[in-house]
Design a protein around this motif. Structure first.
Motif, mmCIF file in Angstrom:
data_model
loop_
_atom_site.group_PDB
_atom_site.id
_atom_site.type_symbol
_atom_site.label_atom_id
_atom_site.label_comp_id
_atom_site.label_asym_id
_atom_site.label_seq_id
_atom_site.Cartn_x
_atom_site.Cartn_y
_atom_site.Cartn_z
ATOM 1 N N GLY A 1 0.771 -1.405 -0.064
ATOM 2 C CA GLY A 1 0.092 -0.097 0.041
ATOM 3 C C GLY A 1 0.806 1.413 -0.006
ATOM 4 O O GLY A 1 1.642 1.625 -0.853
ATOM 5 N N ASP A 2 0.595 1.880 1.016
ATOM 6 C CA ASP A 2 1.639 3.235 0.933
ATOM 7 C C ASP A 2 2.811 3.035 1.278
ATOM 8 O O ASP A 2 3.233 2.678 2.443
ATOM 9 C CB ASP A 2 0.696 4.040 2.030
ATOM 10 N N PRO A 3 3.908 3.651 0.296
ATOM 11 C CA PRO A 3 4.990 3.604 0.651
ATOM 12 C C PRO A 3 5.634 4.199 1.855
ATOM 13 O O PRO A 3 6.693 3.735 2.603
ATOM 14 C CB PRO A 3 5.867 3.898 -0.823
ATOM 15 N N ASP A 4 4.995 5.412 1.937
ATOM 16 C CA ASP A 4 5.511 6.371 3.072
ATOM 17 C C ASP A 4 5.142 5.571 4.467
ATOM 18 O O ASP A 4 5.908 5.639 5.410
ATOM 19 C CB ASP A 4 5.039 7.566 3.090
ATOM 20 N N LEU A 5 4.143 4.925 4.661
ATOM 21 C CA LEU A 5 3.706 4.071 5.617
ATOM 22 C C LEU A 5 4.658 2.937 5.959
ATOM 23 O O LEU A 5 5.036 2.746 6.991
ATOM 24 C CB LEU A 5 2.300 3.805 5.687
ATOM 25 N N SER A 6 5.069 2.311 4.845
ATOM 26 C CA SER A 6 5.828 1.256 4.982
ATOM 27 C C SER A 6 7.422 1.561 5.309
ATOM 28 O O SER A 6 7.907 1.026 6.341
ATOM 29 C CB SER A 6 6.038 0.564 3.627
ATOM 30 N N ALA A 7 7.653 2.804 4.920
ATOM 31 C CA ALA A 7 8.854 3.387 5.260
ATOM 32 C C ALA A 7 8.952 3.741 6.560
ATOM 33 O O ALA A 7 9.914 3.606 7.518
ATOM 34 C CB ALA A 7 9.526 4.410 4.280
ATOM 35 N N ALA A 8 7.809 4.184 7.365
ATOM 36 C CA ALA A 8 7.795 4.818 8.504
ATOM 37 C C ALA A 8 7.758 3.580 9.422
ATOM 38 O O ALA A 8 8.351 3.615 10.548
ATOM 39 C CB ALA A 8 6.486 5.625 8.851
ATOM 40 N N CYS A 9 7.047 2.501 9.141
ATOM 41 C CA CYS A 9 7.014 1.229 10.036
ATOM 42 C C CYS A 9 8.416 0.743 9.980
ATOM 43 O O CYS A 9 9.008 0.226 11.156
ATOM 44 C CB CYS A 9 6.167 0.272 9.371
ATOM 45 N N ARG A 10 9.171 0.595 8.982
ATOM 46 C CA ARG A 10 10.557 0.052 9.034
ATOM 47 C C ARG A 10 11.237 0.931 10.038
ATOM 48 O O ARG A 10 12.282 0.471 10.691
ATOM 49 C CB ARG A 10 11.135 -0.195 7.555
ATOM 50 N N ALA A 11 11.297 2.286 9.754
ATOM 51 C CA ALA A 11 12.108 3.138 10.563
ATOM 52 C C ALA A 11 11.843 2.965 12.232
ATOM 53 O O ALA A 11 12.647 3.069 13.062
ATOM 54 C CB ALA A 11 11.830 4.827 10.294
ATOM 55 N N LEU A 12 10.312 2.603 12.249
ATOM 56 C CA LEU A 12 10.183 2.488 13.817
ATOM 57 C C LEU A 12 10.548 1.259 14.455
ATOM 58 O O LEU A 12 11.425 1.308 15.550
ATOM 59 C CB LEU A 12 8.430 2.352 13.986
ATOM 60 N N TRP A 13 10.693 0.135 13.374
ATOM 61 C CA TRP A 13 11.274 -1.012 14.106
ATOM 62 C C TRP A 13 12.831 -0.975 14.158
ATOM 63 O O TRP A 13 13.478 -1.450 15.155
ATOM 64 C CB TRP A 13 11.178 -2.374 13.390
ATOM 65 N N ALA A 14 13.370 -0.138 13.099
ATOM 66 C CA ALA A 14 14.988 0.056 13.395
ATOM 67 C C ALA A 14 15.233 1.058 14.485
ATOM 68 O O ALA A 14 16.267 0.659 14.979
ATOM 69 C CB ALA A 14 15.230 0.804 12.056
ATOM 70 N N ALA A 15 14.231 1.735 14.926
ATOM 71 C CA ALA A 15 14.673 2.642 16.181
ATOM 72 C C ALA A 15 14.774 1.554 17.348
ATOM 73 O O ALA A 15 15.276 1.776 18.508
ATOM 74 C CB ALA A 15 13.599 3.530 16.381
ATOM 75 N N VAL B 1 11.928 -8.507 14.809
ATOM 76 C CA VAL B 1 12.245 -6.910 14.588
ATOM 77 C C VAL B 1 13.235 -6.664 13.572
ATOM 78 O O VAL B 1 12.669 -5.445 12.689
ATOM 79 C CB VAL B 1 12.682 -6.393 16.065
ATOM 80 N N CYS B 2 14.088 -7.433 13.439
ATOM 81 C CA CYS B 2 14.953 -7.233 12.347
ATOM 82 C C CYS B 2 14.218 -7.273 11.060
ATOM 83 O O CYS B 2 14.359 -6.379 9.970
ATOM 84 C CB CYS B 2 16.200 -8.111 12.341
ATOM 85 N N LEU B 3 13.652 -8.387 10.676
ATOM 86 C CA LEU B 3 12.682 -8.473 9.576
ATOM 87 C C LEU B 3 11.691 -7.371 9.336
ATOM 88 O O LEU B 3 11.504 -6.981 8.035
ATOM 89 C CB LEU B 3 12.027 -9.869 9.506
ATOM 90 N N LEU C 1 15.602 -1.555 17.300
ATOM 91 C CA LEU C 1 16.848 -2.198 17.485
ATOM 92 C C LEU C 1 17.950 -1.132 17.859
ATOM 93 O O LEU C 1 18.877 -1.769 18.554
ATOM 94 C CB LEU C 1 17.344 -2.556 15.893
ATOM 95 N N GLU C 2 17.779 0.138 17.409
ATOM 96 C CA GLU C 2 19.061 1.090 17.708
ATOM 97 C C GLU C 2 19.238 1.087 19.261
ATOM 98 O O GLU C 2 19.756 1.275 20.059
ATOM 99 C CB GLU C 2 18.641 2.266 17.222
ATOM 100 N N ARG C 3 17.825 1.177 19.811
ATOM 101 C CA ARG C 3 17.624 1.501 21.488
ATOM 102 C C ARG C 3 18.331 0.068 22.030
ATOM 103 O O ARG C 3 18.991 0.189 22.996
ATOM 104 C CB ARG C 3 16.305 1.751 21.669
#
Length: 100
Positions: free
Chosen positions: A3-17, A58-60, A19-21
Motif C-alpha cells: 500500500g502506502d510506501p510512506d507508511l511502509s518506510a515509517a514502519c521500518r524506521a520505527l522497528w529500526a529505532a 524486529v530485524c525482519l 533495534l537502535e535502542r
C-alpha cells in the motif's frame, strides 16, 4: 506492508529505532541515573534479547537480515570487551533462519 510506501518506510524506521535502542542499551549507552542498578539490568536484558526470536522478528520488520545484524553486534561487543580487557559477555545464540 503493502500500500502506502510512506507508511511502509515509517514502519521500518520505527522497528529500526527499536533495534537502535536495544543496541545502545546493550552497551550501557543510556543514562539510568534515577535508579541504582537500573543500567545494569537494562544492559543485561538488552544483551539477552539480542539474537532472540523477538530480535529476529524486529530485524525482519525493519527490513534487515537478523544474522547480519547479530554478527555485527557480536563483533562490536567483542571489540569493546577487548578494548577494556574483559571477557566477552554471554549473549543469546545467533538467530536461526526462518522459512518464508
Amino acid at each position: 506492508m503493502s500500500g502506502d510506501p510512506d507508511l511502509s518506510a515509517a514502519c521500518r524506521a520505527l522497528w529500526a529505532a527499536v533495534l537502535e535502542r536495544a543496541w545502545s542499551d546493550s552497551f550501557g549507552a543510556r543514562s539510568y541515573s534515577s535508579w541504582k542498578g537500573t543500567e545494569t539490568l537494562a544492559v543485561e536484558q538488552a544483551r539477552q534479547w539480542m539474537g532472540s526470536d523477538d530480535f529476529a522478528t524486529v530485524c525482519l520488520l525493519a527490513g534487515l537480515d537478523p544474522a547480519a545484524v547479530y554478527g555485527r553486534w557480536r563483533r562490536a561487543i567483542q571489540e569493546r570487551s577487548n578494548a577494556h580487557g574483559r571477557k566477552v559477555v554471554r549473549t543469546a545464540a545467533a538467530p536461526r533462519a526462518r522459512a518464508g
